[in-house]
Design a protein around this motif. Structure first.
Motif, PDB file in Angstrom:
ATOM      1  N   GLN A   1      -2.354   6.228   4.166  1.00  0.00           N
ATOM      2  CA  GLN A   1      -2.908   4.952   4.627  1.00  0.00           C
ATOM      3  C   GLN A   1      -4.428   5.035   4.735  1.00  0.00           C
ATOM      4  O   GLN A   1      -5.125   4.082   4.420  1.00  0.00           O
TER       5      GLN A   1
ATOM      6  N   ALA B   1      -5.775   4.730   1.361  1.00  0.00           N
ATOM      7  CA  ALA B   1      -5.690   3.333   0.916  1.00  0.00           C
ATOM      8  C   ALA B   1      -6.825   2.521   1.524  1.00  0.00           C
ATOM      9  O   ALA B   1      -7.462   1.710   0.840  1.00  0.00           O
ATOM     10  N   ALA B   2      -7.107   2.760   2.813  1.00  0.00           N
ATOM     11  CA  ALA B   2      -8.187   2.024   3.487  1.00  0.00           C
ATOM     12  C   ALA B   2      -9.538   2.357   2.840  1.00  0.00           C
ATOM     13  O   ALA B   2     -10.383   1.482   2.653  1.00  0.00           O
TER      14      ALA B   2
ATOM     15  N   PHE C   1      -9.931   0.427  -0.204  1.00  0.00           N
ATOM     16  CA  PHE C   1     -10.336  -0.955   0.111  1.00  0.00           C
ATOM     17  C   PHE C   1     -11.857  -1.029   0.269  1.00  0.00           C
ATOM     18  O   PHE C   1     -12.499  -1.939  -0.212  1.00  0.00           O
ATOM     19  N   GLU C   2     -12.410  -0.021   0.983  1.00  0.00           N
ATOM     20  CA  GLU C   2     -13.858   0.000   1.211  1.00  0.00           C
ATOM     21  C   GLU C   2     -14.595   0.060  -0.123  1.00  0.00           C
ATOM     22  O   GLU C   2     -15.580  -0.630  -0.342  1.00  0.00           O
TER      23      GLU C   2
ATOM     24  N   THR D   1     -13.465  -0.795  -3.130  1.00  0.00           N
ATOM     25  CA  THR D   1     -13.291  -2.005  -3.950  1.00  0.00           C
ATOM     26  C   THR D   1     -14.113  -3.176  -3.388  1.00  0.00           C
ATOM     27  O   THR D   1     -14.544  -4.058  -4.115  1.00  0.00           O
ATOM     28  N   LEU D   2     -14.337  -3.158  -2.068  1.00  0.00           N
ATOM     29  CA  LEU D   2     -15.166  -4.209  -1.467  1.00  0.00           C
ATOM     30  C   LEU D   2     -16.612  -4.111  -1.943  1.00  0.00           C
ATOM     31  O   LEU D   2     -17.279  -5.112  -2.153  1.00  0.00           O
TER      32      LEU D   2
ATOM     33  N   GLU E   1     -17.564  -3.300  -4.769  1.00  0.00           N
ATOM     34  CA  GLU E   1     -17.648  -3.816  -6.141  1.00  0.00           C
ATOM     35  C   GLU E   1     -18.131  -5.266  -6.189  1.00  0.00           C
ATOM     36  O   GLU E   1     -18.622  -5.729  -7.217  1.00  0.00           O
TER      37      GLU E   1
ATOM     38  N   GLN F   1     -12.634   4.943  -7.429  1.00  0.00           N
ATOM     39  CA  GLN F   1     -11.409   4.255  -7.049  1.00  0.00           C
ATOM     40  C   GLN F   1     -10.186   4.819  -7.770  1.00  0.00           C
ATOM     41  O   GLN F   1      -9.127   5.013  -7.172  1.00  0.00           O
TER      42      GLN F   1
END
Lengths: 211, 234
Positions: free
Chosen positions: B48, B51-52, B55-56, B58-59, B61, B77
């Motif tokens: 998890q 995964a978080a 997210f960071e 991909t944000l 990007e 990523q």
């Protein structure tokens, strides 16, 4: 673009924060919860257009929560966001009424695409879980977890609440139902499990990893 | 005098045998529990968190940046997703958390499909009246025995197909695994100290069940496990 009302559910705060950051510029995030039971409560109260939820969560799993929500709010779209790439999880999510299933390793664009598709009632499945032309409809509306003899999600929820050491009255208050309803379900579970006393019931709940 | 000594030596051997079995059982339980905990930690925490972190990344990007940095970010990523997949696989090897997440029947179905897909041996899976609630030990026993038996069949027996049937009875559950491979001699496998067969037997004994292994050279093999769980299907 119309901002849709979205509810988030994941027991990991970091995921909820990340997801909120991805979605908020485009949608209205009406709530974020971290267990299945709160998800059902919030969904019924907020009636969102879309719920983005995890498969595994405490108290009530995402799949069980989805089943309850889908029954009562059939128009609410359910998009599962998970780390599980095993098709068995997709199958359970689908049988519970999922509209989409996306992996947490997806990019921001893929997540936004899945949300848009789910809101439009279109299917989105992360690539690589099942073949692209796989017919998911065969999994729709399955009985789910085990068999006809299985406990219902409501019964499992009550069992977990009782196993937390609450009386029927306290469990009723926690779940927003009368203590008579709790007692009714408790007795049904006892009958199904073949136990007579509540203490034996709790022991079974512990043994079976329900709590 | 000799008779007395033989009798006491027999008693001692029986006692030692019982102790060894008790120790094996304990070892199996402790090992399972440790693996389950470790697997849960890997899955619930590490996966998890990875995964978080994804997210960071991909944000980021969404922000304006030079192409070279963007490519590097995308590379991060992909590597994060690979790492997350590797940790999840490791967690699954240690303990099939699917058993707790989805229950026994979906887990067995997934196992049969995975073996069919990976090893090319067709595995049919059927269930009948399986009780909805089974103890963690029984679920683990049925899953591990099926895994071991299908693993053996696909690796050593040359079987083209196998049938797995799990059904509920008034007394508990009955698991039957049958294949059409070349078969084996259970006695000689036992003498050779096949760990697979021993661990299957120990797992079944742990839930007070019974196991029957029927096999003959050239005639496939059939394993039947009965595990008692009173009241579950009444």
């Amino acid at each position: 673009m119309k901002r849709s009302r979205v509810l988030l559910a994941d027991d990991h705060v970091l995921i909820l924060e990340g997801l909120r950051k991805i979605l908020e510029p485009y949608h209205e995030v009406v709530g974020a919860v971290s267990d299945g039971r709160s998800l059902v409560d919030s969904a019924l109260r907020l009636k969102p257009e879309l719920i983005v939820l995890d498969v595994t969560m405490p108290f009530l799993t995402g799949v069980d929560a989805a089943r309850q929500i889908h029954k009562r709010l059939p128009r609410t779209k359910l998009l599962f966001l998970t780390v599980h790439a095993n098709p068995a999880y997709l199958r359970e999510a689908w049988s519970a009424g999922a509209t989409g299933y996306i992996l947490k390793s997806s990019t921001r664009e893929q997540i936004l695409d899945a949300v848009t598709k789910a809101l439009a009632g279109q299917t989105y499945i992360s690539p690589g879980i099942v073949a692209e032309d796989f017919d998911l409809s065969r999994w729709r509306g399955g009985k789910g977890v085990e068999s006809a003899a299985a406990l219902t999600s409501r019964e499992r929820e009550i069992l977990r609440t009782l196993a937390e050491g609450r009386t029927a009255k306290e469990a009723g208050a926690a779940l927003g139902i009368s203590h008579k309803t709790v007692a009714f379900h408790r007795n049904n579970v006892k009958r199904k499990l073949g136990v007579r006393k509540t203490v034996e019931l709790i022991k079974r709940a512990i043994d079976e990893g329900l709590i | 005098m000799v008779k007395k000594r033989t009798s006491s030596s027999l008693k001692l051997r029986r006692q030692q045998h019982r102790e060894i079995r008790a120790l094996t059982t304990r070892l199996l339980t402790v090992q399972d529990e440790e693996r389950r905990k470790l697997s849960r930690d890997l899955h619930d925490d590490f996966c998890q968190r990875l995964a978080a972190l994804g997210f960071e990344v991909t944000l980021l990007e969404a922000e304006p940046m030079p192409d070279a940095i963007r490519r590097q970010l995308q590379g991060f990523q992909t590597r994060l997703a690979d790492l997350s997949g590797a940790v999840r696989n490791l967690a699954y090897q240690l303990h099939p958390s699917i058993l707790e997440d989805l229950g026994l029947v979906p887990s067995l179905r997934a196992l049969c499909e995975e073996i069919s897909h990976r090893n090319g041996m067709g595995v049919a899976f059927r269930t009948k009246n399986v009780p909805g609630t089974l103890s963690r030990e029984i679920k683990s026993c049925v899953y591990r025995v099926t895994q071991e038996a299908l693993g053996n069949a696909s690796k050593h027996s040359g079987a083209e197909h196998a049938n797995v049937v799990l059904r509920g009875t008034k007394e508990g559950v009955v698991l039957t695994i049958q294949d059409n491979g070349i078969g084996f001699d259970p006695q000689s496998a036992k003498r050779k100290g096949g760990l697979g067969l021993i661990s299957m037997k120990e797992r079944v004994r742990l839930v007070n069940g019974q196991i029957s292994i029927q096999s003959e050279s050239g005639r496939g093999s059939k394993i039947i496990v009965t595990a008692p769980c009173p009241g579950t299907n009444s």
